[in-house]
Design a protein around this motif. Structure first.
Motif, PDB file in Angstrom:
ATOM      1  N   PRO A   1       0.835  -1.211   0.000  1.00 46.41           N
ATOM      2  CA  PRO A   1       0.000   0.000   0.000  1.00 46.41           C
ATOM      3  C   PRO A   1       0.864   1.254   0.000  1.00 46.41           C
ATOM      4  N   LEU A   2       0.414   2.249  -0.741  1.00 49.24           N
ATOM      5  CA  LEU A   2       1.157   3.497  -0.809  1.00 49.24           C
ATOM      6  C   LEU A   2       0.836   4.360   0.405  1.00 49.24           C
ATOM      7  N   PRO A   3       1.781   5.211   0.803  1.00 43.89           N
ATOM      8  CA  PRO A   3       1.540   6.068   1.974  1.00 43.89           C
ATOM      9  C   PRO A   3       0.530   7.155   1.661  1.00 43.89           C
ATOM     10  N   ARG A   4      -0.005   7.739   2.708  1.00 42.75           N
ATOM     11  CA  ARG A   4      -0.852   8.915   2.546  1.00 42.75           C
ATOM     12  C   ARG A   4       0.016  10.134   2.265  1.00 42.75           C
ATOM     13  N   ARG A   5      -0.597  11.130   1.684  1.00 45.04           N
ATOM     14  CA  ARG A   5       0.131  12.347   1.333  1.00 45.04           C
ATOM     15  C   ARG A   5       0.776  12.977   2.560  1.00 45.04           C
ATOM     16  N   VAL A   6       0.039  13.042   3.659  1.00 46.55           N
ATOM     17  CA  VAL A   6       0.574  13.695   4.861  1.00 46.55           C
ATOM     18  C   VAL A   6       1.779  12.944   5.408  1.00 46.55           C
ATOM     19  N   GLU A   7       1.820  11.634   5.219  1.00 43.65           N
ATOM     20  CA  GLU A   7       2.950  10.850   5.711  1.00 43.65           C
ATOM     21  C   GLU A   7       4.223  11.149   4.924  1.00 43.65           C
ATOM     22  N   VAL A   8       4.080  11.348   3.623  1.00 42.41           N
ATOM     23  CA  VAL A   8       5.249  11.701   2.819  1.00 42.41           C
ATOM     24  C   VAL A   8       5.727  13.111   3.170  1.00 42.41           C
ATOM     25  N   LEU A   9       4.775  14.029   3.378  1.00 50.36           N
ATOM     26  CA  LEU A   9       5.161  15.391   3.769  1.00 50.36           C
ATOM     27  C   LEU A   9       5.808  15.403   5.152  1.00 50.36           C
ATOM     28  N   ALA A  10       5.336  14.543   6.042  1.00 52.57           N
ATOM     29  CA  ALA A  10       5.970  14.438   7.363  1.00 52.57           C
ATOM     30  C   ALA A  10       7.395  13.924   7.225  1.00 52.57           C
ATOM     31  N   GLY A  11       7.624  12.977   6.311  1.00 50.87           N
ATOM     32  CA  GLY A  11       8.983  12.524   6.045  1.00 50.87           C
ATOM     33  C   GLY A  11       9.856  13.655   5.524  1.00 50.87           C
ATOM     34  N   LEU A  12       9.276  14.494   4.662  1.00 48.86           N
ATOM     35  CA  LEU A  12      10.010  15.656   4.166  1.00 48.86           C
ATOM     36  C   LEU A  12      10.398  16.587   5.316  1.00 48.86           C
ATOM     37  N   SER A  13       9.517  16.722   6.301  1.00 48.36           N
ATOM     38  CA  SER A  13       9.833  17.590   7.439  1.00 48.36           C
ATOM     39  C   SER A  13      11.040  17.073   8.225  1.00 48.36           C
ATOM     40  N   VAL A  14      11.223  15.757   8.245  1.00 47.84           N
ATOM     41  CA  VAL A  14      12.403  15.191   8.915  1.00 47.84           C
ATOM     42  C   VAL A  14      13.674  15.585   8.158  1.00 47.84           C
ATOM     43  N   ALA A  15      13.591  15.637   6.829  1.00 46.10           N
ATOM     44  CA  ALA A  15      14.728  16.117   6.047  1.00 46.10           C
ATOM     45  C   ALA A  15      15.024  17.584   6.362  1.00 46.10           C
ATOM     46  N   ILE A  16      13.969  18.369   6.538  1.00 44.67           N
ATOM     47  CA  ILE A  16      14.148  19.775   6.890  1.00 44.67           C
ATOM     48  C   ILE A  16      14.843  19.892   8.242  1.00 44.67           C
ATOM     49  N   ASP A  17      14.477  19.024   9.189  1.00 47.13           N
ATOM     50  CA  ASP A  17      15.145  19.014  10.500  1.00 47.13           C
ATOM     51  C   ASP A  17      16.658  18.887  10.344  1.00 47.13           C
ATOM     52  N   LEU A  18      17.092  18.051   9.405  1.00 43.59           N
ATOM     53  CA  LEU A  18      18.527  17.860   9.188  1.00 43.59           C
ATOM     54  C   LEU A  18      19.204  19.178   8.823  1.00 43.59           C
ATOM     55  N   GLY A  19      18.563  19.934   7.926  1.00 43.48           N
ATOM     56  CA  GLY A  19      19.138  21.192   7.496  1.00 43.48           C
ATOM     57  C   GLY A  19      19.148  22.256   8.570  1.00 43.48           C
ATOM     58  N   LEU A  20      18.269  22.105   9.565  1.00 42.11           N
ATOM     59  CA  LEU A  20      18.210  23.056  10.669  1.00 42.11           C
ATOM     60  C   LEU A  20      19.146  22.678  11.812  1.00 42.11           C
ATOM     61  N   GLY A  21      19.761  21.503  11.721  1.00 44.02           N
ATOM     62  CA  GLY A  21      20.606  21.038  12.815  1.00 44.02           C
ATOM     63  C   GLY A  21      19.802  20.628  14.032  1.00 44.02           C
ATOM     64  N   GLN A  22      18.554  20.228  13.816  1.00 45.03           N
ATOM     65  CA  GLN A  22      17.669  19.827  14.902  1.00 45.03           C
ATOM     66  C   GLN A  22      17.452  18.315  14.879  1.00 45.03           C
ATOM     67  N   PRO A  23      17.094  17.732  16.019  1.00 44.94           N
ATOM     68  CA  PRO A  23      16.809  16.289  16.038  1.00 44.94           C
ATOM     69  C   PRO A  23      15.617  15.960  15.137  1.00 44.94           C
ATOM     70  N   ALA A  24      15.608  14.734  14.642  1.00 46.69           N
ATOM     71  CA  ALA A  24      14.485  14.287  13.831  1.00 46.69           C
ATOM     72  C   ALA A  24      13.178  14.486  14.585  1.00 46.69           C
ATOM     73  N   GLU A  25      12.173  14.934  13.864  1.00 47.13           N
ATOM     74  CA  GLU A  25      10.808  15.139  14.349  1.00 47.13           C
ATOM     75  C   GLU A  25      10.631  16.456  15.111  1.00 47.13           C
ATOM     76  N   HIS A  26      11.621  17.358  14.995  1.00 49.86           N
ATOM     77  CA  HIS A  26      11.431  18.699  15.571  1.00 49.86           C
ATOM     78  C   HIS A  26      10.225  19.386  14.944  1.00 49.86           C
ATOM     79  N   MET A  27      10.157  19.391  13.615  1.00 45.18           N
ATOM     80  CA  MET A  27       9.048  20.084  12.959  1.00 45.18           C
ATOM     81  C   MET A  27       7.720  19.381  13.227  1.00 45.18           C
TER      82      MET A  27
END
Length: 538
Positions: A23-49
């Motif tokens: 089964p494919l993920p929901r749209r919000v789940e993929v966007l949440a994964g993208l937010s974890v990538a953004i955390d990396l660029g901010l120097g913050q722990p995963a799931e900050h956003m």
């Protein structure tokens, strides 16, 4: 619209074969994964956003915002810093380690003497003294103008990326105000008070209190909010927070992903194959923006992988998975400073170790997204080599499947065509000769090299494997190596058991195997063992 996690997904027909699909993920789940990538660029722990989005939703409820405002606030908070890495090269130019500076900036108010001191202390961070002095002189001739240029670049990038991944006009409008302040001292517009959308005023406080609670506890978060009340933050929102900060900060903190998903708007939006492809393409583009010289890199790799995988006779499930992994393989690049990526000379040992971490960071992002396990396994191996000399894990030979080998070759070829700070782009023929030479040394898979070169428009030089297996025999060999019986293979591929048995016997003869163990070892050695897709038909 049905929820793909609750309703069995129809099986897909590939060349007349029914193939089970995860089964494919929901749209919000993929966007949440993208937010974890953004955390990396901010120097913050995963799931900050993600935690910030949860805090923002609780604040929305306290403020009585309507459903539409709450939804916009959720996505604006989750992805407000989506443009942060697009100007990383400029940040690195002024501040050295762009990620460290972004991380430390959370701990100071972006106004007045404290902020000036912060900038002064971080200009040219990690660079030699002479370089720092020169940079300081250049920056402080027009400090506000230089910072304003960076902020304007961020806001434009964020809005464009929000549009690119389909977040909608409301979110695009709101995140343009990320750097504004309630007192009008922000950038780039100098907007003040209610001229700043309420959704961004909530997001700004949520983003900051999450960091300060983690660093200094609830009391520290409250003290920070009060100290910036009426300055950076809207007093009404600060008051709503400090009235009961424990209730805003505490519930669900042991599972930020689950909590964020439970509060997410539009959770019913599932993705079909076309929608998922569009989203992973956009996320790949997002990752490439970290380094201007890599613009279009992931798209180029994905195009090559898609064509080469078909040339190799891989099933459509394998093709789709490999192509998506190709689009996403470099999102971990965001977690490494542009100070390193842009360095024209040799990397130090410490710098090289950070580079070696970026496939692992890609894995961290992708493994958070439900249903992306196979994609993550391929993407994280894009710098692994057959002889075990690659990174990050030094995998080799039997540990690398065909899709992993193919992606490694495609990355090597596409990268050679692109300029780097330490070299010019190579002509296509030189790029081709480089990967053929590496195949001759046992670093890259020869068959995958030829498939990539055919996909890229080069003439086929030679066939690296001489077993002459057909695509069907290759597919069956992979299933045999996974321990499936002839009956199970027949049921899976909608063939008769006799037909499967004949295929198996011919395959054994071609590869010189006497039994299943020999066939399995051959499949491992040649990267022909693919994951068995989950059957969701029942």
């Amino acid at each position: 619209m049905y929820d793909r996690w609750l309703t069995p997904r129809p099986q897909r027909v590939d060349n007349g074969v029914m193939t089970g699909r995860t089964p494919l993920p929901r749209r919000v789940e993929v966007l949440a994964g993208l937010s974890v990538a953004i955390d990396l660029g901010l120097g913050q722990p995963a799931e900050h956003m993600l935690r910030s989005a949860v805090i923002a939703c609780r604040l929305c409820d306290r403020l009585g915002l309507d459903r539409t405002q709450r939804a916009t606030t959720y996505y604006a908070t989750l992805l407000m810093w989506i443009g942060c890495h697009a100007d990383s090269q400029e940040y690195a130019r002024w501040f050295g380690d762009d990620i460290a500076v972004r991380s430390d900036a959370y701990l100071v108010d972006w106004s007045g003497i404290p902020y000036f001191r912060f900038l002064l202390g971080n200009v040219g961070r990690g660079e030699p003294v002479g370089h720092r002095v020169k940079t300081l002189a250049t920056l402080f001739r027009d400090a506000r103008g230089q910072i304003a240029t960076l902020v304007h670049s961020h806001c434009m990038s964020a809005a464009a990326l929000a549009r690119h991944i389909g977040l909608g006009p409301d979110v695009e409008r709101v995140i343009a105000y990320t750097y504004e302040r309630f007192d009008g001292g922000g950038l780039p517009r100098g907007a003040a008070g209610e001229d700043i959308p309420i959704e961004m005023r909530v997001a700004q406080l949520a983003d900051m209190v999450e960091v300060h609670q983690r660093a200094y506890g609830v009391d520290g978060a409250v003290a920070m909010a009060r100290s910036r009340r009426g300055g950076q933050f809207d007093p009404t929102i600060v008051d709503a927070f400090v009235a009961d900060p424990d209730a805003v900060l505490s519930p669900g903190d042991d599972d930020p992903w689950g909590c964020a998903m439970s509060l997410a708007p539009e959770t019913e939006i599932a993705l079909d194959d076309a929608g998922l492809d569009a989203l992973v393409t956009a996320i790949g583009d997002f990752g490439d923006l970290k380094c201007p010289f890599a613009l279009g890199h992931s798209r180029g790799v994905a195009t090559i992988v898609d064509t080469a995988a078909r040339h190799l006779g891989m099933s459509m499930v394998e093709v789709d998975t490999a192509r998506r992994a190709a689009h996403l393989h470099d999102v971990g690049r965001i977690g490494v400073s542009s100070q390193i990526w842009s360095k024209p000379g040799e990397l130090s040992g410490a710098e090289w170790e950070r580079v070696r971490m970026h496939p692992y960071l890609t894995d961290r992002v992708l493994m958070r997204i439900p249903g992306f396990g196979d994609i993550a396994a391929i993407a994280r191996a894009h710098h692994e080599h057959l002889d075990g000399t690659g990174y990050p894990l030094g995998l080799g030979g039997a540990a690398l499947g065909r899709a992993q080998r193919l992606l490694t070759v495609a990355v090597a070829y596409q990268s050679a065509l692109e300029p780097r700070p330490y070299r010019d782009a190579y002509p296509a023929e030189r790029a081709a000769s480089r990967i053929r030479e590496r195949a001759d040394r046992g670093v890259l898979d020869g068959e995958c090299v030829e498939a990539v070169l055919v996909a890229a428009g080069h003439k086929r030089a030679r066939v690296r494997r001489d077993d002459t297996l057909t695509p069907r025999e290759t597919e069956i060999l992979g299933l045999v190596a996974r321990g499936m019986s002839n009956r199970e293979i027949a049921a899976r591929l909608v063939l008769s058991e006799k037909t499967v048995r004949n295929h198996v016997e011919r395959t054994y003869t071609k590869i010189g195997a006497a039994n299943r163990v020999g066939a399995s070892l051959y499949a491992l050695e040649h990267g022909l063992v693919a994951p068995v897709a989950e059957d969701t038909s029942g």
